[in-house]
Scaffold this motif. Structure first.
Motif, PDB file in Angstrom:
ATOM      1  N   GLY A   1      -5.946  -2.223  -6.603  1.00 53.52           N
ATOM      2  CA  GLY A   1      -5.784  -2.369  -5.162  1.00 53.52           C
ATOM      3  C   GLY A   1      -7.083  -2.708  -4.439  1.00 53.52           C
TER       4      GLY A   1
ATOM      5  N   THR B   1      -9.968  -4.951  -3.013  1.00 55.58           N
ATOM      6  CA  THR B   1     -10.092  -6.329  -2.551  1.00 55.58           C
ATOM      7  C   THR B   1     -11.521  -6.810  -2.744  1.00 55.58           C
ATOM      8  OG1 THR B   1      -8.347  -6.012  -0.931  1.00 55.58           O
ATOM      9  CG2 THR B   1      -9.829  -7.865  -0.566  1.00 55.58           C
ATOM     10  N   SER B   2     -11.660  -8.009  -3.271  1.00 57.69           N
ATOM     11  CA  SER B   2     -12.969  -8.622  -3.484  1.00 57.69           C
ATOM     12  C   SER B   2     -12.981  -9.988  -2.837  1.00 57.69           C
ATOM     13  CB  SER B   2     -13.266  -8.782  -4.978  1.00 57.69           C
ATOM     14  OG  SER B   2     -13.315  -7.532  -5.613  1.00 57.69           O
TER      15      SER B   2
ATOM     16  N   ASP C   1     -10.374 -14.216  -0.546  1.00 61.26           N
ATOM     17  CA  ASP C   1     -10.197 -12.781  -0.768  1.00 61.26           C
ATOM     18  C   ASP C   1      -9.051 -12.601  -1.763  1.00 61.26           C
ATOM     19  OD1 ASP C   1     -12.179 -12.075   1.054  1.00 61.26           O
ATOM     20  OD2 ASP C   1     -10.777 -11.993   2.721  1.00 61.26           O
ATOM     21  N   TRP C   2      -9.221 -11.713  -2.695  1.00 60.80           N
ATOM     22  CA  TRP C   2      -8.151 -11.415  -3.647  1.00 60.80           C
ATOM     23  C   TRP C   2      -8.119  -9.925  -3.919  1.00 60.80           C
ATOM     24  CZ3 TRP C   2      -9.326  -9.389  -8.501  1.00 60.80           C
ATOM     25  CH2 TRP C   2     -10.660  -9.448  -8.873  1.00 60.80           C
ATOM     26  N   THR C   3      -6.958  -9.430  -4.243  1.00 64.06           N
ATOM     27  CA  THR C   3      -6.768  -8.003  -4.495  1.00 64.06           C
ATOM     28  C   THR C   3      -6.376  -7.805  -5.947  1.00 64.06           C
ATOM     29  OG1 THR C   3      -6.062  -7.666  -2.217  1.00 64.06           O
ATOM     30  CG2 THR C   3      -5.509  -5.934  -3.786  1.00 64.06           C
ATOM     31  N   ASN C   4      -7.097  -6.919  -6.613  1.00 64.43           N
ATOM     32  CA  ASN C   4      -6.784  -6.583  -7.990  1.00 64.43           C
ATOM     33  C   ASN C   4      -5.466  -5.812  -7.986  1.00 64.43           C
ATOM     34  OD1 ASN C   4      -6.583  -5.096 -10.457  1.00 64.43           O
ATOM     35  ND2 ASN C   4      -8.777  -5.417 -10.789  1.00 64.43           N
TER      36      ASN C   4
END
Length: 110
Positions: free
Chosen positions: A68, A70-71, A61-64
């Motif tokens: 903000g 999350t993908s 999981d990562w957050t731009n």
């Protein structure tokens, strides 16, 4: 005599239940000993000796930072295993290809 349509619908229902269960409680490696891994599924999940499974690293999981949002990035394929021993709720598999297989990695039927 059984109605073929009914049997197909029953099969489809159980296949969909299996897919949902695999997403909620994924098929994973819970231990590794050399070239053998232990898997948290067995005959109760439809596994058979000789089945081949693809092994994937855990999704990330990562957050731009700009939005903000999350993908989830899917895990990458790191190997393949073949079911060699099986009981009702767990299996043992021999590693066929290994590019960094570790416990907690996810498996999918080939």
């Amino acid at each position: 005599m059984f109605d073929i349509t009914l049997l197909k619908n029953i099969h489809l229902f159980f296949f969909k239940v299996w897919k949902v269960r695999s997403r909620v409680n994924p098929i994973t490696i819970y231990d590794r000993h050399g070239d053998v891994v232990l898997i948290n599924r067995g005959k109760n999940s439809g596994f058979s000796k000789g089945d081949h499974m693809l092994v994937f690293s855990q999704p990330k999981d990562w957050t731009n930072p700009n939005t903000g949002v999350t993908s989830r990035m899917p895990g990458r394929q790191v190997g393949e295993v073949e079911i060699s021993r099986i009981d009702e709720k767990s299996s043992e598999a021999k590693i066929v290809t290994d590019n960094g297989i570790e416990p907690n990695f996810v498996l999918r039927k080939k």
